[in-house]
Scaffold this motif. Structure first.
Motif, PDB file in Angstrom:
ATOM      1  N   LEU A  59       4.384  -0.677   0.932  1.00 39.97           N
ATOM      2  CA  LEU A  59       3.908   0.010   0.052  1.00 39.97           C
ATOM      3  C   LEU A  59       4.818   1.794   0.091  1.00 39.97           C
ATOM      4  O   LEU A  59       5.534   2.017  -1.267  1.00 39.97           O
ATOM      5  CB  LEU A  59       2.719   0.024  -0.651  1.00 39.97           C
ATOM      6  CG  LEU A  59       2.252  -0.799  -0.554  1.00 39.97           C
ATOM      7  CD1 LEU A  59       0.415  -0.934  -0.651  1.00 39.97           C
ATOM      8  CD2 LEU A  59       2.529  -1.963  -2.255  1.00 39.97           C
ATOM      9  N   ARG A  60       5.144   2.486   0.635  1.00 41.29           N
ATOM     10  CA  ARG A  60       5.332   3.725   0.837  1.00 41.29           C
ATOM     11  C   ARG A  60       6.700   3.742   0.963  1.00 41.29           C
ATOM     12  O   ARG A  60       7.968   4.549   0.120  1.00 41.29           O
ATOM     13  CB  ARG A  60       4.561   4.788   2.615  1.00 41.29           C
ATOM     14  CG  ARG A  60       3.269   5.032   2.016  1.00 41.29           C
ATOM     15  CD  ARG A  60       3.299   5.327   3.198  1.00 41.29           C
ATOM     16  NE  ARG A  60       1.647   5.716   3.733  1.00 41.29           N
ATOM     17  CZ  ARG A  60       0.782   6.625   2.479  1.00 41.29           C
ATOM     18  NH1 ARG A  60       1.819   7.673   2.405  1.00 41.29           N
ATOM     19  NH2 ARG A  60      -0.396   6.860   2.634  1.00 41.29           N
ATOM     20  N   SER A  61       7.790   2.381   0.997  1.00 41.77           N
ATOM     21  CA  SER A  61       8.879   2.098   0.708  1.00 41.77           C
ATOM     22  C   SER A  61       9.104   1.519  -0.644  1.00 41.77           C
ATOM     23  O   SER A  61      10.344   0.997  -0.954  1.00 41.77           O
ATOM     24  CB  SER A  61       9.350   0.907   2.086  1.00 41.77           C
ATOM     25  OG  SER A  61       9.216   1.382   3.227  1.00 41.77           O
ATOM     26  N   GLY A  62       8.219   1.098  -1.413  1.00 42.44           N
ATOM     27  CA  GLY A  62       8.708   0.606  -2.058  1.00 42.44           C
ATOM     28  C   GLY A  62       8.933  -0.959  -2.724  1.00 42.44           C
ATOM     29  O   GLY A  62       9.161  -1.836  -3.679  1.00 42.44           O
ATOM     30  N   ILE A  63       8.559  -1.693  -1.600  1.00 41.00           N
ATOM     31  CA  ILE A  63       7.920  -2.765  -0.944  1.00 41.00           C
ATOM     32  C   ILE A  63       5.908  -3.226  -1.933  1.00 41.00           C
ATOM     33  O   ILE A  63       5.239  -2.587  -0.954  1.00 41.00           O
ATOM     34  CB  ILE A  63       8.633  -4.121  -0.426  1.00 41.00           C
ATOM     35  CG1 ILE A  63      10.105  -2.313   0.722  1.00 41.00           C
ATOM     36  CG2 ILE A  63       8.630  -5.173   0.026  1.00 41.00           C
ATOM     37  CD1 ILE A  63      11.184  -3.044  -0.080  1.00 41.00           C
ATOM     38  N   GLY A  64       6.318  -4.419  -2.362  1.00 43.17           N
ATOM     39  CA  GLY A  64       4.833  -5.043  -2.553  1.00 43.17           C
ATOM     40  C   GLY A  64       4.915  -6.193  -2.086  1.00 43.17           C
ATOM     41  O   GLY A  64       5.665  -6.880  -1.989  1.00 43.17           O
ATOM     42  N   VAL A  65       3.449  -6.852  -1.446  1.00 44.03           N
ATOM     43  CA  VAL A  65       3.134  -8.049  -1.631  1.00 44.03           C
ATOM     44  C   VAL A  65       1.931  -8.438  -1.711  1.00 44.03           C
ATOM     45  O   VAL A  65       1.205  -7.588  -2.414  1.00 44.03           O
ATOM     46  CB  VAL A  65       3.073  -8.460   0.300  1.00 44.03           C
ATOM     47  CG1 VAL A  65       2.996  -9.684   0.923  1.00 44.03           C
ATOM     48  CG2 VAL A  65       3.920  -7.054   1.437  1.00 44.03           C
ATOM     49  N   HIS A  66       2.091  -9.461  -2.484  1.00 41.36           N
ATOM     50  CA  HIS A  66       1.410  -9.925  -2.984  1.00 41.36           C
ATOM     51  C   HIS A  66       0.801 -12.012  -3.043  1.00 41.36           C
ATOM     52  O   HIS A  66       1.945 -12.315  -3.515  1.00 41.36           O
ATOM     53  CB  HIS A  66       1.231  -9.832  -4.920  1.00 41.36           C
ATOM     54  CG  HIS A  66       0.658 -10.083  -5.996  1.00 41.36           C
ATOM     55  ND1 HIS A  66      -0.074 -11.524  -5.628  1.00 41.36           N
ATOM     56  CD2 HIS A  66      -0.516  -9.103  -6.507  1.00 41.36           C
ATOM     57  CE1 HIS A  66      -1.246 -11.116  -6.794  1.00 41.36           C
ATOM     58  NE2 HIS A  66      -1.289 -10.064  -7.410  1.00 41.36           N
ATOM     59  N   HIS A  67      -0.129 -12.106  -2.367  1.00 38.10           N
ATOM     60  CA  HIS A  67      -0.811 -13.681  -2.604  1.00 38.10           C
ATOM     61  C   HIS A  67      -2.309 -13.911  -2.505  1.00 38.10           C
ATOM     62  O   HIS A  67      -2.539 -12.550  -1.875  1.00 38.10           O
ATOM     63  CB  HIS A  67       0.327 -13.808  -1.462  1.00 38.10           C
ATOM     64  CG  HIS A  67      -0.041 -13.654   0.297  1.00 38.10           C
ATOM     65  ND1 HIS A  67      -0.931 -14.387   0.629  1.00 38.10           N
ATOM     66  CD2 HIS A  67       0.935 -12.672   0.574  1.00 38.10           C
ATOM     67  CE1 HIS A  67      -1.049 -13.472   2.029  1.00 38.10           C
ATOM     68  NE2 HIS A  67      -0.030 -12.640   2.375  1.00 38.10           N
ATOM     69  N   ALA A  68      -2.788 -15.249  -1.995  1.00 42.17           N
ATOM     70  CA  ALA A  68      -4.249 -15.160  -2.400  1.00 42.17           C
ATOM     71  C   ALA A  68      -4.657 -14.685  -0.343  1.00 42.17           C
ATOM     72  O   ALA A  68      -6.162 -14.965  -0.843  1.00 42.17           O
ATOM     73  CB  ALA A  68      -4.866 -16.873  -2.544  1.00 42.17           C
ATOM     74  N   GLY A  69      -4.157 -14.780   0.104  1.00 36.46           N
ATOM     75  CA  GLY A  69      -4.343 -14.553   1.429  1.00 36.46           C
ATOM     76  C   GLY A  69      -5.250 -13.074   1.505  1.00 36.46           C
ATOM     77  O   GLY A  69      -5.700 -13.026   2.718  1.00 36.46           O
TER      78      GLY A  69
END
Length: 863
Positions: free
Chosen positions: A289-299
C-alpha cells in the motif's frame, strides 16, 4: 451520513397524487441533488409509475440504482412494501445503508439469514433466497409491491438461480424491476412475466454509456503496460485475476513499480499511521500500500479489503490487483480494467470467458462523474508476449535480415504455453467485445426446504408444486424430472411422519398437511442446527473433552472452508511423509498411506451414524451434507492464536476465509447450543473465540451482535451501524474471561513446543521480548529431561489444574503472573514455565504479551 434531504420528505399526501405528480416529485428531488435523469432512466421511471414491469438492461454506470430508488419512492407513496434483493450479503448491506441515507432509518429494514433489523419497514433489503422463501411460503398473499432484483444475471447461476426465478412465478401481485448490464435477449422474460401477472413489461435498453469504453489488446509486458497506463493518467487500474493466489503474487511482483508520487506516498503513510496491521499478510499489504499498490480478494481480512477500497476512493492507489469479484459490484472506483487472462477455471474445467462474464468485468471501467472515458485492456498470454519481445529484439538488432532474425529467435527458444493452458488471441478478444451476453438458462430445482416452505401455504401442496414446476422456464424434459423429484420428496416426508394424509381435503383443498411447525428462518441459517442439538445429547458433560466435542458437533454442520482443510491435509501429509521416510517405508506404501489421509474429523463415526438415524425422521436433511472437521478445535488443541494458525498452515492468502469460518462457528455456538448444555469450560472457549475474532477484525461481528440482540424492531439509527467506520476493537484485557483463555493458550503453546524440544520455535516466540534464545531454552530442556523422560500435552495437561494465573501479584501493577505446570511422566508436577503477562503491551498487540521469566522447579522465586 450525508445531510442531504430525505427522498421521503418529497412524498405527497397519501393517495393524493397520480403517476405524473409522483414522477414530478421524484424529479424535483433528483434536481435538488444536481442530477439530471438520462433518457433511459426517465423511460424506466415513467413505466414504473404507470404500474408496469421494467427490465433495466443498461450498461454499468448508467444509473440503475436511481431507478431502483424511484421504485421504492413510488411504493412508499402508494403505501406498498418494496423489496430490494442482491446476490450477496455484502451488497445487501451496502444497499441498506444507501437507502437509509436516502429514505431515513425508519423507512428501511434489512433481513439476512443471520438476523434482522427493522424487519417491518416499508423498504426491505435482503438476499434473493430470503425473498424466494417468502414467495414459496406466502405466494400471492405476500405483502409485497415493487421487487427490485439487482444483478439479475444470477438467474442463470447453477446453484442459486432458482431463487431468482421463484419470485417471478409465485408473486403475481408484485411489480418487478430486473436490473443487470448483461442480460442478453429479454424477450422471453417479457412474455412470461406479462402472462403471469397481466401487466405490461418494458425492457429499457441502451447501448449508450455515460462513460464510454475503449478496448485494447496488449502484447506489452504487464509491468511496462501498467507504467504506461499510469503515465497516461488512466489510473486507478484494476488488474483482474481469476484466483486469489495469482492476485496476491502479482501484487507482490509489482512492489517495485514506480506508480505513486512522493506526495502520494506521504499521504498514504499518514493515512496508515493509525491502522493496525496484523502479522502475516498484514506486513506484506502494508508494504504494498505504501507503494500505491493494492490487493483485493475474498481471502483477505474484511478490514484489509475495506482499507483498500477507502484508499482507492481517496485516489491514493494507482494499481489494484484483485479477482473477478469486480464484476459483482465491489466498492472500488476504477478508470481502467486490465484483464490478465481471458480464460478461467470454473470449478470443473479451464475455459475461455463467456461474453456475459467479460462484459460484467469490463463494464466496471470508467467512473461516472469523474472520467470521460473508461479503458479495458486485455493482456495476451505470457508466452505470446515473451515471443513477441524476442522477435522485436531480434529485428532491432538485425533489421531486415530475416535469416538472422529467424536464427536469433530460434536461439532464444520459442516459449510454449504451460500444460493444460487454454489460450486466447486477439480474435478471441474482438469476438468478446462485439458479442452480446449469452441467453440466460433456467436453473430451477426442487429441494426439501422448498417443498416444506410451500407446505406452509393454505393450498393443496401437490397442485401447488406441480403449478410451480410447469410455470418454470425449464424444458419439458426438465419439468418432468422436477415433478418426479417433488413426488419423491413428498413420499419421503410422508414416510417420515413429517406429513400426514388427510381423510378428506380441508377448506384449502389440502390432501396432506404438516405435522410440525417450521421456524421462521427455516433452512436460512444453519439448516442442520436441529441435528446438532440432537447430537449434543450423545455427549457426556463430565468428560474432559466435552467442550471440545461440542465444538466438533457444531463444526460438522458448518460449510467447509476448503482452503483451510486443504492446508491441514497438506501439512499432515508433509509431516507423515517425513516420518515414513525416517522409518524406511517403501515408496508405494508411503503413497498409499498418504492417499488415505484427510483433514482432522473428530467424532466422524459417531456423527455420521447419528445423522443417518436423524435423516429417517427428517428427510429434508438430505438437502445438506454433514461435514465433520476440526478448525476451531484444532486451534484450541494446538493453543493457537489467529496468527499462529495462519503461519502454521501457511494461510496468509486465505486469512479472510479462516476468519469468516471462525465467525460462523462463533455465531453457531452462541445461537445453537442450548443453555443447559453450556458448561463453564465451553463458555470460556466461546468467549475466547469471540474475542479472538474481534481482535483480528471486528467488522464481521459488531453488526451481527447488535442485530442479534433483539434488534428486529430497531432501526439503523437506534443501532448506530455504519459501514464506513472501522472501529478498533476494545482492549483485549477488557474481557478478563476471554483474556484468561488467551493466556492459558499462550502458556500451553510453550509447553507443547517444550515437549517437542523445538527451541528455535520458542526463540521466535520469546527471544525478542524476554531474551529467551534457543540456547537458553535448550539448557532448560536439558535440565528438565535430565530428571523426567517425557512431558504430556493431552487434554489433562491443558486442564485448569496445571495452569496458575495470578491477576493481582503483589508489587506488580499492570501485570499478571502465569505458570504453566509441566505434566511430567511421573505426575510430580514440580516444574513449570514461569512468565509475566504485560497488560498494556497485550492491549497494544491484541494478544497476550508473554515475558518468560524462567523455566524450573515451582519453588523457585520469580525474578
Amino acid at each position: 451520513m450525508s445531510a442531504r434531504p430525505s427522498l421521503s420528505q418529497h412524498l405527497p399526501a397519501a393517495g393524493s397524487a397520480g403517476a405524473d405528480e409522483l414522477v414530478a416529485a421524484f424529479q424535483e428531488w433528483t434536481a435538488a441533488q444536481g442530477i439530471t435523469l438520462y433518457p433511459a432512466q426517465e423511460d424506466a421511471v415513467l413505466e414504473l409509475a404507470s404500474g408496469g414491469h421494467v427490465i433495466m438492461a443498461t450498461p454499468t454506470g448508467s444509473g440503475k440504482s436511481l431507478v431502483a430508488a424511484a421504485a421504492h419512492f413510488l411504493a412508499l407513496a402508494r403505501g406498498e412494501r418494496s423489496v430490494y434483493t442482491a446476490p450477496i450479503k455484502a451488497l445487501v448491506s451496502e444497499k441498506f445503508f444507501e437507502l437509509v441515507e436516502v429514505f431515513g432509518p425508519e423507512n428501511v429494514g434489512m433481513v439476512t439469514g443471520d438476523s434482522a433489523v427493522n424487519a417491518h419497514a416499508p423498504i426491505i433489503c435482503c438476499t434473493a433466497e430470503i425473498l424466494a422463501n417468502e414467495a414459496l411460503r406466502d405466494g400471492a398473499e405476500a405483502e409485497v409491491g415493487p421487487v427490485i432484483m439487482d444483478e439479475f444475471h444470477f438467474y442463470a447461476e447453477p446453484q442459486r438461480g432458482w431463487a431468482w426465478q421463484v419470485p417471478l412465478i409465485e408473486l403475481p401481485q408484485a411489480q418487478f424491476l430486473l436490473m443487470s448490464a448483461t442480460l442478453g435477449d429479454t424477450s422471453g422474460f417479457e412474455r412470461r412475466i406479462s402472462a403471469r401477472t397481466g401487466r405490461d413489461v418494458v425492457t429499457v435498453a441502451s447501448a449508450h454509456r455515460p462513460v464510454p469504453l475503449s478496448f485494447e489488446y496488449s502484447t506489452t509486458p504487464l509491468q511496462q503496460k501498467l507504467e504506461e497506463l499510469v503515465a497516461d493518467a488512466k489510473a486507478p487500474v484494476y488488474v483482474v485475476h481469476f484466483s486469489q493466489r495469482e492476485a496476491a503474487e502479482r501484487a507482490a511482483g509489482l512492489a517495485s513499480l514506480n506508480v505513486a508520487s512522493t506526495e502520494t506516498r506521504e499521504r498514504i503513510k499518514e493515512r496508515l499511521k493509525t491502522f493496525r496491521f496484523a502479522k502475516g499478510y498484514g506486513t506484506v499489504l502494508n508494504r504494498l500500500l505504501r507503494s500505491g499498490i493494492g490487493v483485493h480478494h475474498a481471502g483477505m481480512l474484511p478490514k484489509y479489503r475495506r482499507l483498500v477500497e477507502q484508499l482507492a476512493q481517496e485516489g491514493l492507489l494507482k494499481v489494484i490487483c484483485g479477482t473477478d469479484t469486480l464484476g459483482v459490484g465491489i466498492n472500488v472506483p476504477i478508470r481502467t480494467v486490465l484483464l490478465s487472462a481471458l480464460s478461467k477455471y470454473d470449478g470443473a474445467r479451464t475455459r475461455q470467458l463467456k461474453a456475459r462474464e467479460f462484459h460484467q468485468i469490463a463494464g466496471r471501467a470508467g467512473r461516472a462523474g469523474y472520467d470521460d472515458e473508461g479503458t479495458v485492456v486485455v493482456q495476451a498470454p505470457t508466452h505470446v508476449i515473451e515471443n513477441e519481445q524476442a522477435l522485436a529484439k531480434a529485428r532491432a538488432k538485425h533489421g531486415d535480415d530475416q535469416k538472422k532474425v529467424d536464427q536469433a529467435v530460434r536461439s532464444a527458444g520459442k516459449k510454449k504455453p504451460p500444460e493444460g493452458f487454454v489460450s486466447w488471441s486477439e480474435e478471441s478478444f474482438d469476438r468478446l467485445v462485439a458479442a452480446q451476453p449469452e441467453p440466460m438458462v433456467s436453473r430451477m430445482r426442487i429441494s426439501y426446504a422448498m417443498v416444506l416452505q410451500m407446505l406452509e401455504r393454505p393450498q393443496d401442496p401437490i397442485r401447488g408444486l406441480r403449478r410451480l414446476i410447469l410455470a418454470s422456464d425449464e424444458t419439458p424434459a426438465r419439468k418432468a424430472i422436477l415433478q418426479r423429484r417433488a413426488l419423491e420428496i413428498l413420499r419421503e416426508l410422508l414416510a417420515a411422519g413429517v406429513l400426514e394424509r388427510l381423510d378428506e381435503p380441508d377448506e384449502d383443498g389440502r390432501t396432506v398437511d404438516l405435522t410440525l411447525a417450521l421456524q421462521d428462518d427455516f433452512a436460512l441459517n444453519q439448516p442442520l442446527a436441529p441435528f446438532a442439538v440432537a447430537a449434543l445429547e450423545l455427549l457426556d458433560p463430565e468428560s474432559e473433552s466435552y467442550a471440545l466435542d461440542v465444538i466438533s458437533v457444531i463444526e460438522s454442520i458448518l460449510e467447509t472452508p476448503y482452503q483451510v482443510t486443504g492446508a491441514q491435509v497438506k501439512k499432515l501429509k508433509s509431516e507423515k511423509l517425513a516420518e515414513l521416510k525416517a522409518d524406511g517405508v517403501e515408496y508405494v506404501e508411503r503413497m498409499r498411506i498418504l492417499d488415505e489421509m484427510s483433514h482432522p474429523q473428530p467424532l466422524k463415526e459417531l456423527l455420521t451414524q447419528q445423522f443417518e438415524v436423524y435423516r429417517s425422521s427428517a428427510p429434508w436433511a438430505g438437502d445438506h451434507e454433514l461435514t465433520p472437521k476440526a478448525v476451531v478445535r484444532d486451534m484450541v488443541e494446538r493453543a493457537f492464536s489467529f496468527t499462529d494458525m495462519v503461519n502454521h498452515y501457511q494461510l496468509a492468502r486465505s486469512e479472510g476465509v479462516l476468519l469468516r469460518y471462525l465467525t460462523d462457528a462463533y455465531k453457531a455456538l452462541r445461537r445453537t447450543v442450548p443453555q443447559d448444555k453450556v458448561t463453564e469450560p465451553l463458555q470460556d472457549l466461546v468467549e475466547w473465540l469471540g474475542e479472538l475474532i474481534r481482535q483480528t477484525d471486528n467488522s464481521l461481528l459488531e453488526e451481527w451482535e447488535k442485530l442479534a440482540g433483539g434488534a428486529e424492531d430497531a432501526t439503523a439509527a437506534d443501532l448506530d451501524l455504519s459501514p464506513d467506520v472501522a472501529e478498533e476493537p476494545d482492549r483485549v484485557t477488557a474481557n478478563p474471561r476471554a483474556f484468561k483463555v488467551m493466556v492459558r493458550n499462550a502458556m500451553f503453546l510453550r509447553a507443547q513446543l517444550f515437549a517437542d524440544e523445538k527451541e528455535q520455535d520458542l526463540e521466535e516466540l520469546d527471544g525478542e521480548t524476554s531474551g529467551w534464545t534457543a540456547d537458553r531454552w535448550a539448557e532448560a530442556m536439558d535440565a528438565f529431561f535430565g530428571v523426567y523422560d517425557d512431558v504430556f500435552v493431552d487434554a489433562h495437561a491443558r486442564g485448569p489444574g496445571l495452569i496458575r494465573i495470578d491477576e493481582s501479584p503483589d508489587g506488580h501493577p499492570g501485570r499478571w503472573r502465569a505458570v504453566q505446570v509441566l505434566d511430567d511422566a511421573e505426575g510430580n508436577h514440580d516444574w513449570g514455565i514461569h512468565a509475566w503477562i504485560d497488560l498494556a503491551a497485550s492491549d497494544a498487540a491484541g494478544a497476550p504479551a508473554v515475558l518468560v521469566d524462567h523455566v524450573g522447579e515451582l519453588h523457585q522465586a520469580p525474578s
